[in-house]
Design a protein around this motif. Structure first.
Motif, PDB file in Angstrom:
ATOM      1  N   LEU A 146       0.800  -1.112  -0.025  1.00 19.29           N
ATOM      2  CA  LEU A 146      -0.124  -0.073   0.124  1.00 19.29           C
ATOM      3  C   LEU A 146       0.943   1.138   0.053  1.00 19.29           C
ATOM      4  O   LEU A 146       0.742   2.066  -0.662  1.00 19.29           O
ATOM      5  CB  LEU A 146      -1.049   0.004   1.414  1.00 19.29           C
ATOM      6  N   SER A 147       1.894   1.346   0.800  1.00 19.77           N
ATOM      7  CA  SER A 147       2.815   2.544   0.886  1.00 19.77           C
ATOM      8  C   SER A 147       3.517   2.566  -0.308  1.00 19.77           C
ATOM      9  O   SER A 147       3.772   3.574  -0.876  1.00 19.77           O
ATOM     10  CB  SER A 147       3.789   2.218   2.057  1.00 19.77           C
ATOM     11  N   ILE A 148       3.747   1.361  -1.019  1.00 15.71           N
ATOM     12  CA  ILE A 148       4.855   1.597  -2.211  1.00 15.71           C
ATOM     13  C   ILE A 148       3.774   2.242  -3.365  1.00 15.71           C
ATOM     14  O   ILE A 148       3.940   3.024  -4.265  1.00 15.71           O
ATOM     15  CB  ILE A 148       5.067   0.201  -2.750  1.00 15.71           C
ATOM     16  N   SER A 149       2.308   1.666  -3.584  1.00 16.38           N
ATOM     17  CA  SER A 149       1.750   1.991  -4.610  1.00 16.38           C
ATOM     18  C   SER A 149       1.382   3.592  -4.326  1.00 16.38           C
ATOM     19  O   SER A 149       1.361   4.507  -5.171  1.00 16.38           O
ATOM     20  CB  SER A 149       0.310   1.134  -4.456  1.00 16.38           C
ATOM     21  N   ASP A 150       1.055   3.901  -2.985  1.00 21.17           N
ATOM     22  CA  ASP A 150       0.616   5.315  -2.941  1.00 21.17           C
ATOM     23  C   ASP A 150       1.610   6.263  -3.071  1.00 21.17           C
ATOM     24  O   ASP A 150       1.587   7.237  -3.917  1.00 21.17           O
ATOM     25  CB  ASP A 150       0.404   5.505  -1.514  1.00 21.17           C
ATOM     26  N   THR A 151       3.101   5.878  -2.828  1.00 26.04           N
ATOM     27  CA  THR A 151       4.016   6.617  -2.963  1.00 26.04           C
ATOM     28  C   THR A 151       4.517   6.771  -4.557  1.00 26.04           C
ATOM     29  O   THR A 151       4.824   7.906  -5.129  1.00 26.04           O
ATOM     30  CB  THR A 151       5.503   6.133  -2.078  1.00 26.04           C
ATOM     31  N   LEU A 152       4.473   5.789  -5.157  1.00 25.49           N
ATOM     32  CA  LEU A 152       4.648   5.673  -6.433  1.00 25.49           C
ATOM     33  C   LEU A 152       3.695   6.618  -7.442  1.00 25.49           C
ATOM     34  O   LEU A 152       4.140   7.368  -8.289  1.00 25.49           O
ATOM     35  CB  LEU A 152       4.874   4.287  -7.274  1.00 25.49           C
ATOM     36  N   ARG A 153       2.500   6.433  -6.853  1.00 25.81           N
ATOM     37  CA  ARG A 153       1.453   7.285  -7.709  1.00 25.81           C
ATOM     38  C   ARG A 153       1.706   8.651  -7.256  1.00 25.81           C
ATOM     39  O   ARG A 153       1.562   9.440  -8.379  1.00 25.81           O
ATOM     40  CB  ARG A 153       0.063   6.746  -7.070  1.00 25.81           C
ATOM     41  N   ARG A 154       1.939   9.084  -6.171  1.00 21.15           N
ATOM     42  CA  ARG A 154       2.120  10.439  -5.846  1.00 21.15           C
ATOM     43  C   ARG A 154       3.381  11.262  -6.350  1.00 21.15           C
ATOM     44  O   ARG A 154       3.269  12.328  -6.875  1.00 21.15           O
ATOM     45  CB  ARG A 154       2.110  10.512  -4.251  1.00 21.15           C
ATOM     46  N   THR A 155       4.381  10.498  -6.286  1.00 19.25           N
ATOM     47  CA  THR A 155       5.795  10.811  -6.891  1.00 19.25           C
ATOM     48  C   THR A 155       5.935  10.895  -8.310  1.00 19.25           C
ATOM     49  O   THR A 155       6.749  11.496  -8.765  1.00 19.25           O
ATOM     50  CB  THR A 155       6.839  10.368  -6.153  1.00 19.25           C
ATOM     51  N   GLY A 156       5.375  10.001  -8.840  1.00 21.76           N
ATOM     52  CA  GLY A 156       5.586   9.592 -10.348  1.00 21.76           C
ATOM     53  C   GLY A 156       7.103   9.016 -10.872  1.00 21.76           C
ATOM     54  O   GLY A 156       7.253   8.757 -11.930  1.00 21.76           O
ATOM     55  N   ASN A 157       7.359   8.368  -9.648  1.00 20.26           N
ATOM     56  CA  ASN A 157       8.823   7.797  -9.716  1.00 20.26           C
ATOM     57  C   ASN A 157       8.762   6.515 -10.203  1.00 20.26           C
ATOM     58  O   ASN A 157       9.842   5.688 -10.068  1.00 20.26           O
ATOM     59  CB  ASN A 157       9.689   7.787  -8.737  1.00 20.26           C
ATOM     60  N   THR A 158       7.853   6.043 -10.915  1.00 21.83           N
ATOM     61  CA  THR A 158       7.509   4.346 -11.174  1.00 21.83           C
ATOM     62  C   THR A 158       8.688   3.880 -12.303  1.00 21.83           C
ATOM     63  O   THR A 158       9.116   2.803 -12.111  1.00 21.83           O
ATOM     64  CB  THR A 158       6.277   4.277 -12.111  1.00 21.83           C
ATOM     65  N   SER A 159       9.140   4.729 -13.075  1.00 19.83           N
ATOM     66  CA  SER A 159      10.427   4.115 -13.932  1.00 19.83           C
ATOM     67  C   SER A 159      11.910   3.951 -13.143  1.00 19.83           C
ATOM     68  O   SER A 159      12.830   3.294 -13.603  1.00 19.83           O
ATOM     69  CB  SER A 159      10.649   4.819 -15.080  1.00 19.83           C
ATOM     70  N   LYS A 160      11.730   4.719 -12.157  1.00 21.09           N
ATOM     71  CA  LYS A 160      13.282   4.796 -11.360  1.00 21.09           C
ATOM     72  C   LYS A 160      13.290   3.455 -10.398  1.00 21.09           C
ATOM     73  O   LYS A 160      14.463   3.400  -9.922  1.00 21.09           O
ATOM     74  CB  LYS A 160      13.513   6.159 -10.869  1.00 21.09           C
ATOM     75  N   LEU A 161      12.140   3.043  -9.947  1.00 21.89           N
ATOM     76  CA  LEU A 161      12.282   2.223  -8.907  1.00 21.89           C
ATOM     77  C   LEU A 161      11.681   0.882  -9.411  1.00 21.89           C
ATOM     78  O   LEU A 161      10.749   0.722 -10.171  1.00 21.89           O
ATOM     79  CB  LEU A 161      11.581   2.601  -7.828  1.00 21.89           C
ATOM     80  N   VAL A 162      12.244  -0.427  -8.757  1.00 22.18           N
ATOM     81  CA  VAL A 162      11.734  -1.637  -8.881  1.00 22.18           C
ATOM     82  C   VAL A 162      11.211  -2.060  -7.678  1.00 22.18           C
ATOM     83  O   VAL A 162      11.792  -1.929  -6.595  1.00 22.18           O
ATOM     84  CB  VAL A 162      12.523  -2.498  -9.846  1.00 22.18           C
ATOM     85  N   VAL A 163      10.230  -3.172  -7.622  1.00 22.04           N
ATOM     86  CA  VAL A 163       9.735  -3.556  -6.636  1.00 22.04           C
ATOM     87  C   VAL A 163       9.845  -5.000  -6.530  1.00 22.04           C
ATOM     88  O   VAL A 163       9.655  -5.783  -7.809  1.00 22.04           O
ATOM     89  CB  VAL A 163       8.255  -3.456  -6.327  1.00 22.04           C
TER      90      VAL A 163
END
Length: 176
Positions: A118-135
């Motif tokens: 949940l924290s991951i999803s919310d942070t990635l949505r809020r910051t837009g850093n989806t391409s810079k991070l992997v889960v």
């Protein structure tokens, strides 16, 4: 209001909060309305050498700059047990109170964090850093649990009941 779990449990039992979300342990001073269980996952920079692995293990994480919650938190103990069970030394580099802070540190290149979906999803949505991070999943699986609390005395307000319904809808896709 964001507070530590100890503080939330205290404020709910004193009826300063109508409801609260906190980590265990729970006692009789609050009613636990619901428990939420999440799988902790590893979040790291897309350019980190470990990003090539589909699953991360304590052995692979050894020597990495781990960012986790403080030793008094239940998530710390669960992660520590996973490392101990694999015979891998557990030496986090950074401890921070909230998962969102850990994720922001990873975004800034400070290391690898272990946090809930949940924290991951919310942070990635809020910051837009989806391409810079992997889960990546952690093996063995480590779970994180929180409870939805209310004071033992009194009923929930209409507003609180509406909030709980929205919280459930928001949370369900991220549960373990």
């Amino acid at each position: 209001m964001t507070r530590s779990s100890n503080k939330v449990r205290s404020l709910v039992s004193s009826r300063a909060f109508d409801i609260g979300i906190a980590e265990p342990p729970f006692d009789r001073t609050n009613a636990v309305l619901k428990r939420y269980r999440f799988q902790l996952q590893c979040v790291l920079s897309a350019c980190h050498a470990l990003a090539a692995h589909e699953t991360l293990t304590p052995d692979l994480l050894e020597g990495s700059d781990l960012i986790i919650t403080p030793g008094r938190r239940t998530s710390y103990a669960a992660i520590s047990r996973a490392f101990e069970a694999s015979g891998t030394p557990f030496h986090p580099a950074i401890e921070c109170e909230f998962f969102v802070i850990a994720l922001n540190l990873v975004i800034d290149g400070a290391g690898i964090c272990l946090v809930d979906a949940l924290s991951i999803s919310d942070t990635l949505r809020r910051t837009g850093n989806t391409s810079k991070l992997v889960v990546r999943p952690l093996s063995p699986t480590v779970f994180y649990e929180v409870g939805l609390l209310k004071p033992n005395v009194g009923e929930l307000s209409v507003l609180a009941r509406q909030f709980l319904k929205l919280l459930d809808e928001y949370t369900v896709p991220h549960l373990a």
